[in-house]
Design an enzyme around this catalytic site. Structure first.
Site, PDB file in Angstrom:
ATOM      1  N   LYS A 137     -64.455  24.024  78.915  1.00  0.00           N
ATOM      2  CA  LYS A 137     -63.243  23.740  78.147  1.00  0.00           C
ATOM      3  C   LYS A 137     -62.886  24.927  77.256  1.00  0.00           C
ATOM      4  CE  LYS A 137     -63.630  18.702  77.824  1.00  0.00           C
ATOM      5  NZ  LYS A 137     -62.324  18.172  78.161  1.00  0.00           N
ATOM      6  N   GLU A 164     -63.045   7.947  72.477  1.00  0.00           N
ATOM      7  CA  GLU A 164     -62.157   7.664  73.613  1.00  0.00           C
ATOM      8  C   GLU A 164     -61.547   6.295  73.391  1.00  0.00           C
ATOM      9  OE1 GLU A 164     -63.939  10.132  77.328  1.00  0.00           O
ATOM     10  OE2 GLU A 164     -65.135   8.411  76.705  1.00  0.00           O
ATOM     11  N   ASP A 177     -74.620   9.611  79.038  1.00  0.00           N
ATOM     12  CA  ASP A 177     -73.342  10.026  79.629  1.00  0.00           C
ATOM     13  C   ASP A 177     -72.753  11.258  78.935  1.00  0.00           C
ATOM     14  OD1 ASP A 177     -71.124   9.797  81.351  1.00  0.00           O
ATOM     15  OD2 ASP A 177     -69.992   8.648  79.868  1.00  0.00           O
ATOM     16  N   HIS A 193     -72.851  16.951  76.961  1.00  0.00           N
ATOM     17  CA  HIS A 193     -71.687  17.576  76.325  1.00  0.00           C
ATOM     18  C   HIS A 193     -71.897  17.832  74.830  1.00  0.00           C
ATOM     19  CE1 HIS A 193     -70.046  16.396  80.057  1.00  0.00           C
ATOM     20  NE2 HIS A 193     -69.506  15.249  79.718  1.00  0.00           N
TER      21      HIS A 193
HETATM   22  C1  BG6 Z   1     -67.685  12.607  81.448  1.00  0.00           C
HETATM   23  C2  BG6 Z   1     -68.173  11.225  81.159  1.00  0.00           C
HETATM   24  O1  BG6 Z   1     -68.770  13.476  81.658  1.00  0.00           O
HETATM   25  O2  BG6 Z   1     -66.899  13.074  80.373  1.00  0.00           O
HETATM   26  C3  BG6 Z   1     -67.022  10.280  80.838  1.00  0.00           C
HETATM   27  O3  BG6 Z   1     -68.897  10.724  82.278  1.00  0.00           O
HETATM   28  C4  BG6 Z   1     -66.143  10.866  79.768  1.00  0.00           C
HETATM   29  O4  BG6 Z   1     -67.491   9.002  80.451  1.00  0.00           O
HETATM   30  C5  BG6 Z   1     -65.750  12.287  80.128  1.00  0.00           C
HETATM   31  O5  BG6 Z   1     -64.979  10.051  79.651  1.00  0.00           O
HETATM   32  C6  BG6 Z   1     -64.952  12.951  79.022  1.00  0.00           C
HETATM   33  O6  BG6 Z   1     -64.542  14.209  79.423  1.00  0.00           O
HETATM   34  P1  BG6 Z   1     -63.078  14.714  79.125  1.00  0.00           P
HETATM   35  O7  BG6 Z   1     -63.029  16.090  79.677  1.00  0.00           O
HETATM   36  O8  BG6 Z   1     -62.149  13.780  79.841  1.00  0.00           O
HETATM   37  O9  BG6 Z   1     -62.905  14.643  77.645  1.00  0.00           O
END
Ligand code: BG6
Length: 467
Positions: free
Chosen positions: A172, A206, A225, A230
């Site tokens: 990103k 989210e 997850d 992340h």
């Molecule tokens: C993914 C997860 O790795 O990242 C999801 O499995 C999550 O649950 C997503 O919604 C979020 O990524 P982004 O790029 O949409 O913010």
């Protein structure tokens, strides 16, 4: 980085969901920009023909709103298809034929991890792994032991520098900007430590639930997850020492040092939550205690960060969709202006999505007779969104062998080591209302640092407001 370019892209799991949602639209976008001009071989066990694969890809590109008939026709002309069982040697012989003499294929494993051993063995057995690269998707294991087993499996055929473990957060733009901003400026360095930083918070919120991914989510939960991967990567970028250069090995070395310095987590520093209604989602057990929300506090036992709490919070069905980092600075040693209402400490704010912000929060005097202050923010960066899709950046990097934005083996394992003590599901799961900021108990995690900073919502006109 000058490494030989991959000369073919092989996509295992070509008929699957990830290929449809992410990979085909990305490959098409790369092709359109002139960043992908090699054959694409789809592999799947679906009793498909090449035409089925092209239809699947067309549908995917249309769904992503990117379809252009002429461009797609040229893109589709690059596609080949191999149908077959991943456990059968013939599948890999057929793939060898389809490779048509390509010497450095990029094998993209968009398949469940349980299928990795069969595919890796098949590639090795057919002699089409030698100069190849391999891209693997998360979940990269579900704990330290399974991550190690996966690594052993990959290493049985591929050397570490040919393995690209995707953590799409690293691709990103704002996450890269975080690294850039830290080490391209000198003004941060004197204060970027335990003397001036009071606490660090990362919230990944989210506003939607598991949207059809209930079965997958039951296997992972919020910690596996998004926190293990992340958000720990974001912690590392915030906390790492300056790398010797932007070379992949140096950047990854510094991140691993951070992971190794994280104090083992204890259940007392964790709050788990589950939104009301999760158990009624398709694929979810009626008595599930999988967390859709987690808030935790961690400490980095290093010279720079000793004693500074790093708070990490992630959840589904929260009031907004936004990821934000706040680095709170300590208060001035003395309160000189009595009327100054200290609503919020001075801070740096990094908004990593959906819009991109880097801001310094401070107090300035309100105009008028009284020496009264008000909070204000100086914005260094404010963009509406990420320019380049992260998958595009990552696949492009893997094609040329640049591993900077991928997780190295030691890092993937160290990240599992950090969360391992809280994976046993023993901490109770507290229910929360969809659309709230998670269970009330999460406030305890941030009680010592003045509470959580809730990210604001991005309005269509680009301004921010409370949800
Ligand atoms: C993914 C997860 O790795 O990242 C999801 O499995 C999550 O649950 C997503 O919604 C979020 O990524 P982004 O790029 O949409 O913010």
């Amino acid at each position: 980085m000058t490494a030989a370019r991959s000369d073919t892209l092989v996509l295992f799991g070509a008929s699957g969901d990830l290929a449809h949602k992410k990979i085909f639209p990305t490959l098409y976008a790369m092709f359109k920009r002139g960043r992908l001009n090699v054959p694409i071989i789809g592999v799947a066990k679906s009793n498909w023909t090449l035409d089925n694969l092209k239809d699947h890809a067309k549908d995917a590109v249309r769904a992503a709103g990117r379809y252009d008939e002429t461009v797609f026709a040229r893109f589709a002309a690059e596609m080949r298809y191999v149908d077959g069982d991943y456990r059968a040697a013939e599948t890999f012989q057929a793939l060898r034929g389809a490779l048509n003499g390509a010497v450095r294929p990029l094998h993209y494993l968009a398949i469940p991890p349980s299928m990795f051993p069969a595919v890796v063995d098949g590639l090795g057995g057919a002699g089409i792994a030698k100069e190849a690269r391999v891209v693997v998707e998360k979940p990269f294991g579900r704990d330290l032991a399974s991550a190690r087993a996966l690594n052993d499996c990959l290493h049985s055929v591929f050397p570490e520098d040919a393995i690209f473990r995707i953590d799409h957060y690293l691709g990103k733009e704002p996450v890269q900007n975080l690294l850039y901003f830290r080490f391209a400026n000198s003004f941060l360095e004197p204060i970027w430590n335990r003397h001036y930083v009071r606490s660090v918070q990362i919230t990944m919120a989210e506003s939607f639930g598991v949207v059809g991914r209930g079965r997958f989510y039951e296997e992972v939960g919020a910690i596996r997850d998004v926190i293990q991967n992340h958000l720990l990567q974001v912690v590392a970028i915030l906390a790492m020492e300056c790398p010797v250069s932007d070379n992949a090995a140096f950047v990854r070395d510094e991140k691993v040092k951070v992971f190794n310095a994280v104090r083992p987590l204890t259940p007392a520093e964790l709050v788990r939550g589950q939104y009301r209604g999760y158990r009624a989602e398709s694929g979810v057990a009626p008595d599930s205690d999988v967390e859709t929300f987690a808030a935790l506090r961690l400490y980095i036992d290093s010279w720079r960060w000793q004693g500074v709490p790093f708070l990490v919070r992630a959840g589904k069905s929260l009031p907004v969709t936004a990821t934000e980092v706040t680095v709170d600075l300590v208060d001035p040693p003395q309160t000189v202006f009595a009327a100054d209402k200290r609503t919020r400490a001075d801070h740096y704010r990094f908004r990593l999505g959906p819009d991109v912000v880097i801001a310094l929060g401070a107090r300035a005097k309100q105009p008028g007779e009284a020496m009264q202050g008000e909070p204000t923010e100086l914005k260094f960066v404010h963009q509406r969104g990420d320019e380049m899709d992260e998958y595009e950046r990552l696949i492009g990097d893997a094609m040329v062998g640049d591993a900077t934005l991928f997780a190295r083996q030691d890092s993937a394992e160290a990240q599992w080591r950090i969360v391992e003590p809280i994976l046993d599901g023993k901490a109770p799961v507290h229910e929360y209302e969809a659309g709230s900021w998670g269970p009330l108990q999460a406030a305890d995690i941030a009680a010592g640092v003045g509470g959580w900073h809730d990210p604001m919502t991005l309005k269509p006109d680009g301004s921010l407001s409370s949800p």
